[in-house]
Write a protein that holds these residues in place. Structure first.
Motif, short mmCIF file in Angstrom:
data_model
loop_
_atom_site.label_atom_id
_atom_site.label_comp_id
_atom_site.label_asym_id
_atom_site.label_seq_id
_atom_site.Cartn_x
_atom_site.Cartn_y
_atom_site.Cartn_z
N THR A 76 0.85 -1.18 0.00
CA THR A 76 0.00 0.00 0.00
C THR A 76 0.89 1.23 0.00
O THR A 76 1.69 1.43 0.93
CB THR A 76 -0.92 0.01 1.23
N TYR A 77 0.75 2.06 -1.03
CA TYR A 77 1.61 3.23 -1.21
C TYR A 77 0.85 4.49 -0.84
O TYR A 77 -0.25 4.75 -1.33
CB TYR A 77 2.11 3.30 -2.65
N LEU A 78 1.48 5.29 0.06
CA LEU A 78 0.86 6.49 0.61
C LEU A 78 1.81 7.67 0.44
O LEU A 78 3.03 7.51 0.31
CB LEU A 78 0.57 6.27 2.10
N PRO A 79 1.28 8.91 0.45
CA PRO A 79 2.14 10.08 0.26
C PRO A 79 3.21 10.25 1.33
O PRO A 79 4.18 10.97 1.12
CB PRO A 79 1.15 11.24 0.32
N ALA A 80 3.08 9.58 2.45
CA ALA A 80 4.09 9.70 3.50
C ALA A 80 5.39 9.00 3.13
O ALA A 80 6.27 8.85 3.97
CB ALA A 80 3.55 9.12 4.80
N ALA A 81 5.50 8.59 1.86
CA ALA A 81 6.65 7.80 1.41
C ALA A 81 6.72 6.51 2.20
O ALA A 81 7.78 5.94 2.40
CB ALA A 81 7.94 8.58 1.50
N ALA A 82 5.56 6.08 2.69
CA ALA A 82 5.49 4.87 3.50
C ALA A 82 4.89 3.76 2.68
O ALA A 82 3.91 3.95 1.97
CB ALA A 82 4.64 5.12 4.74
N VAL A 83 5.49 2.61 2.78
CA VAL A 83 4.95 1.42 2.16
C VAL A 83 4.41 0.53 3.28
O VAL A 83 5.19 0.03 4.11
CB VAL A 83 6.01 0.66 1.35
#
Length: 790
Positions: free
Chosen positions: A457-464
């Motif tokens: 799951t890719y989120l704008p927080a540069a978090a996967v």
């Protein structure tokens, strides 16, 4: 007592009990609503009827003599009722429901669990081979029949069948050259093509090829880019090879399915905003959360702006999403059945091998959020300004087919998934065919299945937010049944099965990077069985009557909660089922009536939810299910035919149980007395057709099919947001054919009233506000089909 035949033609099967000859005449009107049968004007009601032979008890029997609640749909039934996929199948059997357009529920029993080694409650079989991870082999085509068995089938029908089974039997090759082509044009630029070719090679060998192709535009309009999504582009091909020398028969069936579609299981997001949880459980609406997601508060504190979603269109078939779905599937299945007739014994071997892969992409927040970031300095992080007061972020959006990064002012999310499945299974059975009052069947079963995949799951927080899981199941079973004719009219059936499942899992999940995987192994075992009394009296008011009372136990093995250290495993679930049934042919063959009343003692029901990124499955100690079913056909002659199927159901949690609801902040709630998920109280099917001659050898056959079901809940919490309203389905068609022509034409309209019927409301992760994803049936579809035989 003759209990089986070695694939003899129906007309030469030996008699199994008194009255079978009459039964072979009258069982064309078998219990499946939609069973195809039509008379010429002036024909008698019992003339020229088809016969459906089923293998619900691992032996060939007519449907009416099987002491099990079975709906059997022949090839003609599937055609006459236009049963093209499982969404249509649910309309034609009582108390059968397709949750989320993918999970079959029978009598309130269906799969509610998550995880790499979770098993199904409904056994899906293809030519007798149990499929560990269900079916992805496309729409129905070139089938001999479909058998739907309701109730636990834990003795003979393989593992994890606490709710029942659905067995798909493909058409076998014959000793005559021929085939057919069907071309269908329908709305949404839809094209369907099905073809089959039968080739006799020698007196003992024959070959059949069949294929199905579907291509259409999507049923949902995406106003972000003007594209239609949830379309189909798929095909299935099948090769069937048969050897039969009268004593030994062998059937090899190879099936390959391929899909490259923008199919979406659910693209419509529903939410009644709540400032605390994101979306309220007090109801649903076509809105989005107004606050920022909990994950953003943690990783993008102060950067993400609340309330930036573009308005969600009120139409359930319209969306605004910035990521269009992708669905790729490849699936191969080989089944091989070998039968050898020793005279007094029949030896059967059923072998299966399956291998498949899948890949998908979806918009994770199911919306569009432009200009969603604040510019400025936030701790150690600086967010650039685009010159219009909007923050600019660079982050990864995809990992398929390659890593893709975006620099944007928009809040965009994507979820990618990839999976694999592989299995080998072997079953061997020995069935007796003795003179006298006693027979038996014994057998053994083995399954070795592997499966797994990854979800990123890719989120704008540069978090996967990543999850990877691989699981394996190795299962052994031995089983047997005895059949004793206590009298000429009364039969006893008793059976036992011992199952041993060894499961292992390797799973890891985390933010940014994956830690070392958690590895676990566990064994589960159980004893299941059944006892049946079947009475077939010789009565004046029914040509063939069968009354039965049965007890059966179903078992579904436990498993793992991937990555969940607090609740790493969950236990087996068991159903003790009691059933009374009656099957009758009345009015000189004009009426067929089948009924069943049932009660389930449901122990340790497995239910699961998504908490954050983790699957959490728990066991509810005690539930209760009871209900009634009626299937009937009335064929008075002169081309008229009426069909009906009624299902009444009550399925509730009986034991006190506190369950944590992630959609309400993880608080615990008492769910005793709540309905089981996906358990409508009422299902009703009504159908009618009338065949009449027009002019010289021309026939017209109008048909109407109507289905309705009551409301139900998608989760065990039974909150207002879990409730799915009742809905109806009305289908119309007109078939045109001529005795002197090798072709026929059918005009049809499905879902005439263009209802937006919801089959499930899925609660998404609490990390994104626990919004609901709505799964819909197809909209109104109209078209024409041309069928040509050669």
């Amino acid at each position: 007592m003759r209990r089986y035949s070695a694939d003899r033609p129906a007309s030469t099967r030996p008699s199994t009990r008194r009255g079978l000859a009459s039964l072979l005449i009258t069982t064309a009107m078998l219990s499946a609503p939609g069973a195809a049968w039509a008379q010429q004007p002036g024909d008698d009601a019992d003339a020229d009827m088809d016969v459906i032979i089923v293998t619900a008890q691992k032996r060939e029997q007519t449907l009416q003599e099987v002491p099990i609640a079975v709906t059997a749909l022949s090839a003609a039934d599937l055609e006459s009722a236009r049963i093209e996929d499982t969404k249509d199948l649910q309309f034609n059997a009582p108390n059968v429901f397709l949750s989320a357009n993918r999970n079959i529920t029978i009598r309130g029993v269906g799969s509610q669990s998550f995880g790499g080694t979770s098993d199904t409650n409904i056994g899906i079989l293809n030519n007798g081979v149990f499929l560990q991870s269900g079916s992805t082999f496309g729409d129905y085509f070139d089938l001999e029949r479909i058998e739907v068995l309701r109730g636990p089938q834990g003795t003979l029908q393989g593992r994890n069948t606490t709710g029942g089974i659905v067995n798909f039997i493909s058409q076998k090759p014959t000793d005559e050259y021929g085939g057919y082509v069907t071309l269908q044009a329908e709305s949404f630029n839809g094209i369907r093509a099905t073809a089959a070719l039968n080739i006799p090679i020698s007196e003992q060998f024959s070959q059949r090829f069949a294929g199905n192709f579907i291509k259409r535009d999507g049923y949902t309009k995406n106003f972000f880019d003007g594209e239609r999504i949830d379309g189909r582009d798929q095909y299935t091909v099948r090769s069937s090879t048969r050897f039969d020398n009268g004593t030994t028969s062998a059937d090899l069936v190879l099936t390959y399915f391929n899909e490259d579609s923008n199919r979406a299981n659910a693209v419509k997001s529903l939410c009644l905003p709540d400032p605390a949880t994101g979306c309220s459980t007090d109801g649903v609406d076509t809105q989005f959360p107004l606050n920022t997601f909990p994950l953003d508060n943690f990783l993008l504190g102060g950067i993400t702006r609340p309330g930036t979603f573009v308005d969600n269109p009120p139409d359930l078939r319209s969306v605004v999403i910035d990521i269009n779905p992708v669905q790729d599937n490849d699936d191969f299945l080989a089944t091989f059945e070998l039968n050898h007739d020793f005279g007094d014994f029949l030896l059967t071997s059923v072998t299966g091998y399956r291998e498949g892969n899948s890949r998908s992409i979806r918009d994770f927040d199911q919306g569009y959020r432009p200009n969603a970031f604040n510019p400025g300095t936030f701790g150690a992080r600086t967010v650039a300004d685009d010159g219009n007061g909007n923050g600019v972020l660079t982050y990864q959006l995809f990992d398929q087919p390659t890593d893709i990064f975006v620099t944007t002012t928009d809040y965009r999310t994507a979820q990618t998934a990839a999976g694999f499945r592989e299995q080998f299974s072997q079953e061997v059975r020995l069935a007796s065919d003795l003179d006298g009052r006693f027979d038996f069947l014994i057998g053994g079963f083995y399954l070795d299945a592997d499966g797994g995949g990854s979800v990123n799951t890719y989120l704008p927080a540069a978090a996967v937010v990543a999850l990877t899981t691989s699981g394996a199941v190795e299962s052994y079973a031995v089983f047997g049944e005895v059949y004793v004719d206590l009298t000429d009219e009364l039969e006893f059936i008793g059976g036992l099965r011992y199952s041993d499942d060894k499961k292992s899992i390797s799973t890891a999940n985390g933010l940014f990077a994956l830690p070392a995987p958690n590895v676990a192994e566990e064994s589960f075992d159980g004893i299941t069985g059944r006892a049946v009394l079947s009475w077939s009296p010789d009565v004046a008011w029914s040509e063939d009557a069968n009354f039965y009372a049965s007890f059966s136990r179903g078992y579904k093995s436990g498993g793992f909660n991937p990555g969940n250290a607090v609740n790493p495993t969950f236990e087996d679930e068991v159903i003790d089922a009691y059933e009374l049934g009656a099957k009758m042919i009345l009015s000189d063959g004009a009426v067929q009536l089948n009924t069943a009343a049932f009660y389930y003692d449901y122990q340790d029901l497995i239910v699961g939810n998504i908490v954050g990124t983790l699957a959490t499955n728990v066991n509810i100690p005690s539930s209760e299910v009871y209900g009634f079913e009626l299937e009937g056909v009335y064929a008075p002659g002169n081309g008229l035919r009426f069909e009906g199927a009624l299902g009444l159901l009550n399925a509730q949690i009986k034991s006190p149980f506190q369950s944590s609801d992630a959609a309400r902040g993880g608080a615990f709630f008492e769910i005793r007395g709540n309905d089981l998920p996906n358990s409508p109280d009422v299902t009703l099917k009504l159908a009618a057709e009338y065949e009449y001659e027009v002019g010289d050898q021309w026939r017209l056959t109008p048909r109407v099919d109507y289905y309705t079901q009551s409301s139900f809940f998608s989760r065990e919490f039974n909150t207002p947001s879990d409730e799915v309203e009742s809905w109806d389905q009305l289908d119309l068609q007109l078939a045109i054919d001529n005795d002197n022509m090798p072709w026929d034409v059918t005009l049809f309209v499905k879902n005439v009233l263009d209802e937006d019927s919801i089959t499930f409301l899925e609660t998404n992760s609490n990390l994104v506000g626990s919004f609901k994803s709505a799964f819909l049936l197809d909209p109104r579809i109209f078209g024409a089909a041309l069928h040509v035989d050669f």
